[in-house]
Write a protein that holds these residues in place. Structure first.
Motif, PDB file in Angstrom:
ATOM      1  N   ALA B 364       0.844  -1.205   0.000  1.00  0.00           N
ATOM      2  CA  ALA B 364       0.000   0.000   0.000  1.00  0.00           C
ATOM      3  C   ALA B 364       0.880   1.256   0.000  1.00  0.00           C
ATOM      4  N   MET B 365       1.973   1.213   0.776  1.00  0.00           N
ATOM      5  CA  MET B 365       2.873   2.370   0.834  1.00  0.00           C
ATOM      6  C   MET B 365       3.575   2.587  -0.517  1.00  0.00           C
ATOM      7  N   LEU B 366       3.891   1.480  -1.209  1.00  0.00           N
ATOM      8  CA  LEU B 366       4.527   1.608  -2.533  1.00  0.00           C
ATOM      9  C   LEU B 366       3.530   2.089  -3.587  1.00  0.00           C
ATOM     10  N   ILE B 367       2.247   1.856  -3.334  1.00  0.00           N
ATOM     11  CA  ILE B 367       1.231   2.465  -4.203  1.00  0.00           C
ATOM     12  C   ILE B 367       1.091   3.947  -3.858  1.00  0.00           C
ATOM     13  N   ALA B 368       1.058   4.216  -2.545  1.00  0.00           N
ATOM     14  CA  ALA B 368       0.898   5.609  -2.105  1.00  0.00           C
ATOM     15  C   ALA B 368       2.015   6.488  -2.665  1.00  0.00           C
ATOM     16  N   ASN B 369       3.247   5.964  -2.676  1.00  0.00           N
ATOM     17  CA  ASN B 369       4.346   6.812  -3.162  1.00  0.00           C
ATOM     18  C   ASN B 369       4.574   6.655  -4.667  1.00  0.00           C
ATOM     19  N   GLY B 370       3.719   5.884  -5.319  1.00  0.00           N
ATOM     20  CA  GLY B 370       3.753   5.793  -6.780  1.00  0.00           C
ATOM     21  C   GLY B 370       4.627   4.689  -7.350  1.00  0.00           C
ATOM     22  N   VAL B 371       5.494   4.092  -6.527  1.00  0.00           N
ATOM     23  CA  VAL B 371       6.454   3.109  -7.034  1.00  0.00           C
ATOM     24  C   VAL B 371       5.767   1.868  -7.619  1.00  0.00           C
ATOM     25  N   TRP B 372       4.736   1.416  -6.944  1.00  0.00           N
ATOM     26  CA  TRP B 372       4.006   0.233  -7.421  1.00  0.00           C
ATOM     27  C   TRP B 372       2.598   0.597  -7.937  1.00  0.00           C
ATOM     28  N   ASP B 373       2.353   1.853  -8.201  1.00  0.00           N
ATOM     29  CA  ASP B 373       0.999   2.242  -8.633  1.00  0.00           C
ATOM     30  C   ASP B 373       0.884   2.034 -10.147  1.00  0.00           C
ATOM     31  N   VAL B 374       0.767   0.771 -10.540  1.00  0.00           N
ATOM     32  CA  VAL B 374       0.960   0.372 -11.942  1.00  0.00           C
ATOM     33  C   VAL B 374      -0.295   0.502 -12.808  1.00  0.00           C
ATOM     34  N   ARG B 375      -1.419   0.870 -12.243  1.00  0.00           N
ATOM     35  CA  ARG B 375      -2.659   1.128 -12.976  1.00  0.00           C
ATOM     36  C   ARG B 375      -3.084  -0.060 -13.852  1.00  0.00           C
ATOM     37  N   GLN B 376      -2.851  -1.240 -13.323  1.00  0.00           N
ATOM     38  CA  GLN B 376      -3.309  -2.467 -13.978  1.00  0.00           C
ATOM     39  C   GLN B 376      -3.300  -3.580 -12.925  1.00  0.00           C
ATOM     40  N   MET B 377      -3.753  -4.771 -13.304  1.00  0.00           N
ATOM     41  CA  MET B 377      -3.754  -5.903 -12.375  1.00  0.00           C
ATOM     42  C   MET B 377      -2.450  -6.691 -12.511  1.00  0.00           C
ATOM     43  N   VAL B 378      -1.780  -6.927 -11.397  1.00  0.00           N
ATOM     44  CA  VAL B 378      -0.536  -7.720 -11.427  1.00  0.00           C
ATOM     45  C   VAL B 378      -0.471  -8.688 -10.245  1.00  0.00           C
ATOM     46  N   ASN B 379       0.315  -9.732 -10.441  1.00  0.00           N
ATOM     47  CA  ASN B 379       0.742 -10.544  -9.303  1.00  0.00           C
ATOM     48  C   ASN B 379       2.114 -10.031  -8.876  1.00  0.00           C
ATOM     49  N   VAL B 380       2.519 -10.363  -7.673  1.00  0.00           N
ATOM     50  CA  VAL B 380       3.681  -9.702  -7.062  1.00  0.00           C
ATOM     51  C   VAL B 380       4.970  -9.924  -7.852  1.00  0.00           C
ATOM     52  N   GLU B 381       5.142 -11.124  -8.424  1.00  0.00           N
ATOM     53  CA  GLU B 381       6.401 -11.400  -9.139  1.00  0.00           C
ATOM     54  C   GLU B 381       6.534 -10.574 -10.418  1.00  0.00           C
ATOM     55  N   GLU B 382       5.466  -9.884 -10.811  1.00  0.00           N
ATOM     56  CA  GLU B 382       5.541  -9.030 -11.990  1.00  0.00           C
ATOM     57  C   GLU B 382       6.108  -7.648 -11.656  1.00  0.00           C
ATOM     58  N   LEU B 383       6.267  -7.364 -10.382  1.00  0.00           N
ATOM     59  CA  LEU B 383       6.731  -6.039  -9.953  1.00  0.00           C
ATOM     60  C   LEU B 383       8.201  -6.116  -9.527  1.00  0.00           C
ATOM     61  N   ASP B 384       8.874  -4.970  -9.543  1.00  0.00           N
ATOM     62  CA  ASP B 384      10.263  -4.909  -9.069  1.00  0.00           C
ATOM     63  C   ASP B 384      10.275  -5.255  -7.571  1.00  0.00           C
ATOM     64  N   PRO B 385      10.979  -6.312  -7.178  1.00  0.00           N
ATOM     65  CA  PRO B 385      10.928  -6.729  -5.769  1.00  0.00           C
ATOM     66  C   PRO B 385      11.804  -5.885  -4.851  1.00  0.00           C
ATOM     67  N   LYS B 386      12.732  -5.106  -5.418  1.00  0.00           N
ATOM     68  CA  LYS B 386      13.731  -4.434  -4.561  1.00  0.00           C
ATOM     69  C   LYS B 386      13.114  -3.425  -3.591  1.00  0.00           C
ATOM     70  N   PRO B 387      12.249  -2.501  -4.067  1.00  0.00           N
ATOM     71  CA  PRO B 387      11.690  -1.546  -3.096  1.00  0.00           C
ATOM     72  C   PRO B 387      10.827  -2.232  -2.022  1.00  0.00           C
ATOM     73  N   PHE B 388      10.190  -3.318  -2.415  1.00  0.00           N
ATOM     74  CA  PHE B 388       9.297  -4.053  -1.507  1.00  0.00           C
ATOM     75  C   PHE B 388      10.120  -4.710  -0.386  1.00  0.00           C
ATOM     76  N   ILE B 389      11.160  -5.454  -0.772  1.00  0.00           N
ATOM     77  CA  ILE B 389      12.003  -6.133   0.223  1.00  0.00           C
ATOM     78  C   ILE B 389      12.709  -5.098   1.096  1.00  0.00           C
ATOM     79  N   SER B 390      13.169  -4.048   0.474  1.00  0.00           N
ATOM     80  CA  SER B 390      13.892  -3.006   1.203  1.00  0.00           C
ATOM     81  C   SER B 390      12.982  -2.337   2.244  1.00  0.00           C
ATOM     82  N   LEU B 391      11.744  -2.027   1.812  1.00  0.00           N
ATOM     83  CA  LEU B 391      10.799  -1.372   2.732  1.00  0.00           C
ATOM     84  C   LEU B 391      10.436  -2.301   3.897  1.00  0.00           C
ATOM     85  N   MET B 392      10.193  -3.583   3.601  1.00  0.00           N
ATOM     86  CA  MET B 392       9.835  -4.506   4.687  1.00  0.00           C
ATOM     87  C   MET B 392      10.975  -4.676   5.683  1.00  0.00           C
ATOM     88  N   ASN B 393      12.225  -4.596   5.210  1.00  0.00           N
ATOM     89  CA  ASN B 393      13.368  -4.673   6.132  1.00  0.00           C
ATOM     90  C   ASN B 393      13.270  -3.609   7.232  1.00  0.00           C
TER      91      ASN B 393
END
Lengths: 432, 432
Positions: B364-393
């Motif tokens: 949700a935070m990556l959508i809020a800041n626009g990084v993952w706001d891809v304006r389409q339907m995706v599964n997670v492996e279709e997105l860049d995993p780096k910001p996600f893993i980094s943020l969860m750390n």
């Protein structure tokens, strides 16, 4: 002398009782089968016709009845001219059916103690909670009521009484042992109504020890028994109906009931019970539906009657009695062995239903011929056991005895001393 | 840039998600919690206030909502000004909530695949049965929908994608392993909604082997895994959501899911399943009541949320990836270890809820800041995993990696090669 039988219930025991009544309808007269579900009663009538079980002429008829409705039950007793009612329906019905019998003068027979749907394992002695409260009413009406006259309770009460009379001066203990060494081939099933079966085990276990009630937990006490035919068998101390009258009527300090369970039964029981799925108290689902877990478990388990066609193996049920005779210690086992397949071939039922259904019909025949028509309420050990055991020997349930003289068929008129010893409160029954 | 979050659901995952949203409400804005039962939403709000989880100012509010009612859900999205919807209610709700999001333009997130109440284990790939049918509608509306962004599915999809990008030229297999080495101290309980938990295991198991779907039986294949912290652990081949998108999106020939089960869990499951008590099909009791057995089982089991206060031990969930790099075979484990007690101290939940609730808020935070706001339907492996893993750390779920160089915290921006390898169909996401 009484005639015409109304059987209430349409489960496995009712099926056997109806077949046995039909086989003996020359002395019993018309046979009526009534339960909540007419179709189940009709199926019993059809099965009697298919097997050709009926010996003499006379009516054989199915009826729809809500046996909680006393007036409806009285009306059916009267319209069918039934003088003997065999109640082998749900144990929740006992007191309603008994009331109908007292008020019409019909003789009342059942094979299991009354149960209140909302109460599991009431305080001992269980008969005092419901049935015995009607003793005075039975006596006043001159109504015969024989309580718990299946195999256990029933035959095992007679075995205890007979052993006391015939083999002992003093009895120290009666251990009733119930082993089903048969196999139904299903993943899991109970041999009679699952609801009633599980209710026996979900609360504490009452046993009669040293002249007192003692409470323990289910599966707390186990013991291996060396039995005829079925061999070494593991059984667990279990609460059971007969302890609650035998403890009062026989003056024996130790009376225990042991039931055989396999590890698989115990595992399934333990899982269901630990999760609360054997509870008789309703729970509410997330969708707001009120469900009694035990009633759902009953609904998913196999219908006990459906087990009969493939059931193989034998049951062994009896009383191991210990005491003294002429100042010397003695140990006698009075027992029956019953074969599932033989029962199925004869009446289309497995041995658990058969061993409960035959005795209650033997008792009905002893009422019909006057021998047990005592015009009051009794438990089986209060009656002369000899005509009962003798009659069952000719009806498919042969009693055997094992003692220091060996193992043999028990002919109660040969084994018994001329003058029977009288335990406390034994009802004088006319001789055969 | 999107703001204001509507959380749908009030179970364990919703509880964690709400706490994590509140901790991050400076970027997420107002937080609304809605479910069928208002009281459960209010309890979540109260718990956030008690823990003092909320960092910035902004609304924090509970709502009653039947999320199967699309119009009601749309109205709530609009009246609360929510631009991000975190659907962590029952998986039966997914398609209704997604429709409400598409029609209002709100971003949609969930953590489990849609399920039809009457159907257990539909044909693979599961996403094609419901979610993917709305792909065009999402694209047309410019609506962002990230499917299955809990831990598994979710983080494990990102781990698989990250390992492919960073460590391999060719990947031969991804084995996702989920071990809960914790103990809740009850006789038996499931760690999330029992109904959803059991539905995963009552039918056949789909796995992706040699580029094809392969079916086996539950508990047919077991394997012991040597894992960090929790040690040697037994897991069984299990069907699971993420296989149904990773198999399509990553081009890896073998993708399997292994879940850890103790012997006690398997025994209880086997008894219930063998008796038919885990069925989603209604059965009728003798009294005529229609009951779905699984819903009664859910009702008698402990509420998963109630396990948290006494839960101890750790979970270990990760991807064991095998393949080649520079023509040499390689094996890398990307994983997280989470401690039940730490989770309880932070947000009042156990680790199973925590590991599912944190990732969806990170997304949700990556959508809020626009990084993952891809304006389409995706599964997670279709997105860049780096910001996600980094943020969860930085949010309480630290990713580690174990390979031939040892075991270390995974900083995706240090481990990743400068130019990420592009698996098939990967969505271009803006850089952080």
């Amino acid at each position: 002398m009484k005639r015409n039988v109304l059987i209430i219930g349409a489960g496995g025991v009712a099926h056997v009782a109806a077949h046995k009544c039909a086989q003996n309808n020359i002395s019993l007269g018309d046979i009526h089968v009534a339960s909540r579900t007419l179709g189940k009663c009709k199926a019993i009538v059809d099965s009697i016709r298919e097997k050709g079980s009926q010996r003499g002429s006379g009516l054989l008829k199915a009826h729809q009845l809500d046996a909680l409705d006393v007036e409806a039950t009285k009306a059916l007793i009267r319209s069918t001219g039934s003088q003997i009612v065999i109640n082998v329906g749900s144990p929740f019905l006992n007191m309603s059916v008994m009331t109908a019998c007292i008020e019409t003068g019909a003789a009342y027979l059942d094979t299991a103690i009354h149960e209140d749907p909302d109460q599991v394992c009431e305080p001992p002695p269980w008969y005092a909670n419901h049935e015995w409260k009607r003793r005075d009413a039975c006596r006043a009406a001159g109504a015969t009521a024989i309580l718990g006259v299946g195999f256990d309770p029933g035959v095992v009460n007679a075995y205890g009484r007979f052993a006391m009379d015939a083999y002992f001066d003093e009895v120290e203990s009666i251990d009733i042992i119930d082993i089903n060494a048969g196999s139904h081939g299903r993943y899991f099933a109970t041999n009679f109504d699952p609801e009633i079966n599980f209710r026996e085990f979900t609360s504490n276990v009452w046993s009669w020890e040293g002249g007192q009630w003692k409470s323990s937990r289910m599966f707390e006490h186990r013991k291996d028994w060396d039995l005829p035919v079925v061999g070494r068998s593991t059984a667990y101390l279990t609460g059971h109906d007969e302890l609650h009258s035998m403890s009062k009527n026989l003056g024996v300090p130790n009376i225990r009931f042991w039931m055989g369970f396999g590890d698989h039964y115990i595992n399934v029981f333990t899982v269901l019970n630990s999760l609360g799925l054997l509870s008789e108290k309703p729970v509410r689902t997330a969708e707001g539906l009120e469900v009694v877990p035990l009633k759902l478990v009953k609904a998913v388990l196999p219908d006990p009657a459906s087990l009969a066609p493939t059931y193989i193996g034998k049951t062994c049920i009896g009383d191991l009695v210990k005491g003294t005779k002429n100042c010397r210690p003695r140990e006698v086992l009075v027992y029956n062995v019953c074969d599932h397949k033989d029962c199925y071939e004869e009446v289309g039922s497995q041995a658990i239903s058969y061993t409960a259904g035959v005795p209650v019909v033997a008792a009905a025949m002893l009422i019909a011929n006057g021998v047990w028509d005592v015009r009051q309420m009794v438990n089986v050990e209060e009656l002369d056991p000899k005509p009962f055991i003798s009659l069952m020997n000719r009806m498919g349930l042969v009693t055997r005895v094992r003692d220091e003289q060996g193992d043999r068929v028990l002919d109660p008129y040969k084994e018994s001393p001329a003058t029977a010893r009288s335990p406390k409160q034994v009802v004088d029954a006319p001789a055969v």
